[in-house]
Write a protein that holds these residues in place. Structure first.
Motif, PDB file in Angstrom:
ATOM      1  N   ARG A   1       0.824  -1.200   0.000  1.00  0.00           N
ATOM      2  CA  ARG A   1       0.000   0.000   0.000  1.00  0.00           C
ATOM      3  C   ARG A   1       0.862   1.255   0.000  1.00  0.00           C
ATOM      4  NH1 ARG A   1      -4.692  -1.694   4.445  1.00  0.00           N
ATOM      5  NH2 ARG A   1      -5.911  -2.965   2.981  1.00  0.00           N
ATOM      6  N   ILE A   2       0.342   2.292  -0.645  1.00  0.00           N
ATOM      7  CA  ILE A   2       0.937   3.621  -0.590  1.00  0.00           C
ATOM      8  C   ILE A   2      -0.021   4.479   0.231  1.00  0.00           C
ATOM      9  CG2 ILE A   2       1.807   5.593  -1.893  1.00  0.00           C
ATOM     10  CD1 ILE A   2       1.927   3.706  -4.358  1.00  0.00           C
ATOM     11  N   TYR A   3       0.367   4.765   1.456  1.00  0.00           N
ATOM     12  CA  TYR A   3      -0.446   5.610   2.329  1.00  0.00           C
ATOM     13  C   TYR A   3      -0.077   7.070   2.140  1.00  0.00           C
ATOM     14  CZ  TYR A   3      -2.367   1.774   5.162  1.00  0.00           C
ATOM     15  OH  TYR A   3      -3.037   0.659   5.596  1.00  0.00           O
ATOM     16  N   THR A   4      -1.055   7.929   2.219  1.00  0.00           N
ATOM     17  CA  THR A   4      -0.828   9.370   2.263  1.00  0.00           C
ATOM     18  C   THR A   4      -1.415   9.892   3.570  1.00  0.00           C
ATOM     19  OG1 THR A   4      -2.905   9.824   1.095  1.00  0.00           O
ATOM     20  CG2 THR A   4      -0.909   9.608  -0.240  1.00  0.00           C
ATOM     21  N   ALA A   5      -0.666  10.733   4.260  1.00  0.00           N
ATOM     22  CA  ALA A   5      -1.122  11.342   5.504  1.00  0.00           C
ATOM     23  C   ALA A   5      -1.031  12.851   5.367  1.00  0.00           C
ATOM     24  CB  ALA A   5      -0.266  10.867   6.673  1.00  0.00           C
ATOM     25  N   LEU A   6      -2.087  13.554   5.741  1.00  0.00           N
ATOM     26  CA  LEU A   6      -2.166  15.001   5.563  1.00  0.00           C
ATOM     27  C   LEU A   6      -2.333  15.683   6.919  1.00  0.00           C
ATOM     28  CD1 LEU A   6      -3.330  13.492   2.949  1.00  0.00           C
ATOM     29  CD2 LEU A   6      -4.335  15.697   2.376  1.00  0.00           C
ATOM     30  N   GLY A   7      -1.469  16.644   7.182  1.00  0.00           N
ATOM     31  CA  GLY A   7      -1.581  17.411   8.402  1.00  0.00           C
ATOM     32  C   GLY A   7      -0.912  16.796   9.605  1.00  0.00           C
ATOM     33  N   GLY A   8      -0.481  15.574   9.514  1.00  0.00           N
ATOM     34  CA  GLY A   8       0.189  14.892  10.615  1.00  0.00           C
ATOM     35  C   GLY A   8       0.665  13.533  10.162  1.00  0.00           C
ATOM     36  N   LYS A   9       1.683  12.996  10.832  1.00  0.00           N
ATOM     37  CA  LYS A   9       2.246  11.706  10.443  1.00  0.00           C
ATOM     38  C   LYS A   9       1.403  10.550  10.986  1.00  0.00           C
ATOM     39  CE  LYS A   9       7.123  13.039  10.005  1.00  0.00           C
ATOM     40  NZ  LYS A   9       8.503  12.725  10.442  1.00  0.00           N
ATOM     41  N   LEU A  10       1.521   9.397  10.323  1.00  0.00           N
ATOM     42  CA  LEU A  10       0.879   8.170  10.775  1.00  0.00           C
ATOM     43  C   LEU A  10       1.796   7.422  11.733  1.00  0.00           C
ATOM     44  CD1 LEU A  10      -0.702   6.883   7.435  1.00  0.00           C
ATOM     45  CD2 LEU A  10      -1.931   7.765   9.428  1.00  0.00           C
ATOM     46  N   LYS A  11       1.187   6.617  12.576  1.00  0.00           N
ATOM     47  CA  LYS A  11       1.924   5.813  13.542  1.00  0.00           C
ATOM     48  C   LYS A  11       1.777   4.330  13.198  1.00  0.00           C
ATOM     49  CE  LYS A  11       1.425   9.191  17.269  1.00  0.00           C
ATOM     50  NZ  LYS A  11       0.879   9.470  18.613  1.00  0.00           N
ATOM     51  N   PHE A  12       2.803   3.791  12.566  1.00  0.00           N
ATOM     52  CA  PHE A  12       2.865   2.354  12.280  1.00  0.00           C
ATOM     53  C   PHE A  12       3.686   1.687  13.383  1.00  0.00           C
ATOM     54  CE2 PHE A  12       1.992   4.091   8.129  1.00  0.00           C
ATOM     55  CZ  PHE A  12       1.274   3.108   7.459  1.00  0.00           C
ATOM     56  N   LYS A  13       3.145   0.692  14.006  1.00  0.00           N
ATOM     57  CA  LYS A  13       3.859  -0.006  15.068  1.00  0.00           C
ATOM     58  C   LYS A  13       4.398  -1.325  14.543  1.00  0.00           C
ATOM     59  CE  LYS A  13       3.376  -1.452  19.900  1.00  0.00           C
ATOM     60  NZ  LYS A  13       4.304  -0.432  20.425  1.00  0.00           N
ATOM     61  N   ALA A  14       5.697  -1.560  14.731  1.00  0.00           N
ATOM     62  CA  ALA A  14       6.298  -2.841  14.375  1.00  0.00           C
ATOM     63  C   ALA A  14       6.094  -3.812  15.530  1.00  0.00           C
ATOM     64  CB  ALA A  14       7.783  -2.672  14.073  1.00  0.00           C
ATOM     65  N   VAL A  15       5.576  -4.982  15.215  1.00  0.00           N
ATOM     66  CA  VAL A  15       5.276  -5.992  16.226  1.00  0.00           C
ATOM     67  C   VAL A  15       5.784  -7.340  15.740  1.00  0.00           C
ATOM     68  CG1 VAL A  15       3.229  -4.747  17.016  1.00  0.00           C
ATOM     69  CG2 VAL A  15       2.997  -6.460  15.222  1.00  0.00           C
ATOM     70  N   GLU A  16       5.686  -8.356  16.576  1.00  0.00           N
ATOM     71  CA  GLU A  16       5.984  -9.723  16.151  1.00  0.00           C
ATOM     72  C   GLU A  16       4.679 -10.438  15.849  1.00  0.00           C
ATOM     73  OE1 GLU A  16       8.388 -11.966  18.809  1.00  0.00           O
ATOM     74  OE2 GLU A  16      10.213 -10.829  18.385  1.00  0.00           O
ATOM     75  N   ASP A  17       4.646 -11.137  14.709  1.00  0.00           N
ATOM     76  CA  ASP A  17       3.453 -11.898  14.388  1.00  0.00           C
ATOM     77  C   ASP A  17       3.467 -13.237  15.117  1.00  0.00           C
ATOM     78  OD1 ASP A  17       5.144 -13.630  12.985  1.00  0.00           O
ATOM     79  OD2 ASP A  17       4.532 -12.902  11.006  1.00  0.00           O
ATOM     80  N   GLY A  18       2.519 -14.087  14.816  1.00  0.00           N
ATOM     81  CA  GLY A  18       2.404 -15.364  15.507  1.00  0.00           C
ATOM     82  C   GLY A  18       3.564 -16.295  15.280  1.00  0.00           C
ATOM     83  N   ASN A  19       4.355 -16.022  14.235  1.00  0.00           N
ATOM     84  CA  ASN A  19       5.521 -16.853  13.934  1.00  0.00           C
ATOM     85  C   ASN A  19       6.822 -16.221  14.416  1.00  0.00           C
ATOM     86  OD1 ASN A  19       3.975 -18.865  12.503  1.00  0.00           O
ATOM     87  ND2 ASN A  19       3.851 -17.430  10.783  1.00  0.00           N
ATOM     88  N   GLY A  20       6.697 -15.120  15.144  1.00  0.00           N
ATOM     89  CA  GLY A  20       7.895 -14.454  15.646  1.00  0.00           C
ATOM     90  C   GLY A  20       8.567 -13.550  14.642  1.00  0.00           C
TER      91      GLY A  20
END
Length: 389
Positions: A114-133
């Motif tokens: 995906r190509i996200y666009t954010a206007l007026g403020g930044k987005l917060k993407f959180k890096a996590v571990e999935d079920g497989n680590g």
């Protein structure tokens, strides 16, 4: 043709515990791993909003390279997502700023996402571990009030770029906020997603004015798709039940013909199931409103060439309110769509808003070719335009 459904490979919709964020748990397609050894495709970002300066717009390119979740840096480098990328605030900063003025040109590596666009403020993407680590990203979920990105004006387009070409679409399957258009140059020139003048405001107005849909409109920020609204208590869980019941009743006494690439299936409702014979034998329990809006549950469409295509056509017909009135599906005349009181008025508003009449208002909107989707086997460049509000 690679549709949005095969393009995405089933982006997981599960919410990450305690965060309210959507976790991209499965691969967004399977682009060729050798893409990292090839030159990127020029991607032009054009800010024509008329509301936000380039300095107030950020882009995020995230997805999967076929083996792992990745993001793209401002210089076009493909990097794996890492939990260590989370900063002191607990979120990554994968933002790509726009050029000071004019168009911004980036290099798009072979990947799917995906190509996200954010206007007026930044987005917060959180890096996590999935079920497989493995490292994964919790994506923004603008339809969840507790999501940290809820107050940020944002939207996205989707794509797969691999050795076969470029496959891309604008999407309103989850929500609609920022009007986006995509242009693809290659073997031919193609565009889709462009809204008519003033159409953003009309989408908000039309959805707000539709019976039962009014709570899906969040101020002037976004319109939430009714499926997500249902899960959030903003849309009635039985809204489409009378229309679904009417269709099941109609085909208890007459045949329904569904034609796919495999051939024509003939169906009748027997014992509560809509059962088909033909190129294969498939059957469907009566779907719920949620099944119809998400094109899932009893209408889930596996990539099997038989059950999947029939499910997609039924889902499209129920969203477009043509199933009861048209005994031969799919219906290909758009003037027959959304004519009933009980219909997907959100999708209706989105299609009415675009210049080419195409939109991705629900997951099976590609049935009969009405999705805002384009592809090219010899792409030269891709342009994503933030169009006027």
């Amino acid at each position: 043709m690679i549709t949005r459904r095969t393009l995405l490979g089933g982006l997981a919709a599960g919410a990450a515990a305690a965060s309210g964020l959507t976790l991209a748990g499965r691969a967004l397609g399977t682009p060729a791993p050798d893409g990292r050894a090839t030159a990127g495709l020029p991607l032009h970002i054009v800010n024509n909003t008329g509301e936000y300066a380039n300095s107030s717009v950020w882009v995020y390119i995230v997805g999967n390279d076929g083996t792992q979740q990745v993001h793209v840096t401002p210089d076009g480098e493909l990097r794996p997502v890492a939990v260590a990328d989370n900063g002191p605030d607990g979120f990554t900063d994968y933002a790509i700023p726009l050029a000071g003025s004019g168009a911004t040109t980036l290099q798009l590596p072979r990947m799917s996402g995906r190509i996200y666009t954010a206007l007026g403020g930044k987005l917060k993407f959180k890096a996590v571990e999935d079920g497989n680590g493995k490292a994964a990203l919790a994506y923004p979920a603008g339809w969840v009030a507790s999501d940290p990105n809820y107050d940020v004006l944002h939207d996205c387009a989707e794509f797969t770029y691999n050795s076969g070409g470029m496959y891309c679409n604008t999407t309103m399957v989850d929500m609609f906020s920022v009007p986006l258009a995509i242009g693809l140059s290659g073997a031919k020139e193609q565009t889709t997603g462009t809204l008519k003048d003033g159409a953003r405001a009309k989408v908000f107005s039309d959805v707000k004015g539709a019976e039962g849909f009014d709570r899906l409109v969040v101020g002037d920020t976004r319109v939430i798709a009714p499926g997500h609204g249902l899960d959030s208590g903003l849309f009635a869980g039985d809204h489409l039940a009378p229309a679904i019941d009417e269709a099941w009743s109609a085909y208890a006494s007459k045949d329904l013909k569904v034609t796919t690439n495999a051939g024509t299936f003939t169906g009748r409702v027997v014992g509560g199931k809509l059962s088909f014979t033909g190129p294969g034998t498939v059957a469907f329990d009566k779907p719920s409103t949620r099944d119809v809006l998400f094109c899932d549950g009893t209408l889930a469409a596996p990539n099997d060439g038989t059950l999947g295509p029939v499910a997609a056509i039924l889902g499209a017909a129920l969203n477009r309110s043509t199933l009861t009135t048209q005994a031969a599906q799919p219906t290909t005349d758009p003037t027959a769509f959304y004519r009933e009181r009980l219909t997907n008025h959100y999708a209706r508003a989105m299609h009415a808003a675009t210049r080419d009449g195409k939109a991705y208002g629900f997951a099976f909107d590609d049935v009969a070719g009405f999705a805002s989707y384009i592809e090219d086997g010899a792409p030269k460049e891709l342009t994503l335009t933030l169009t006027p509000f």
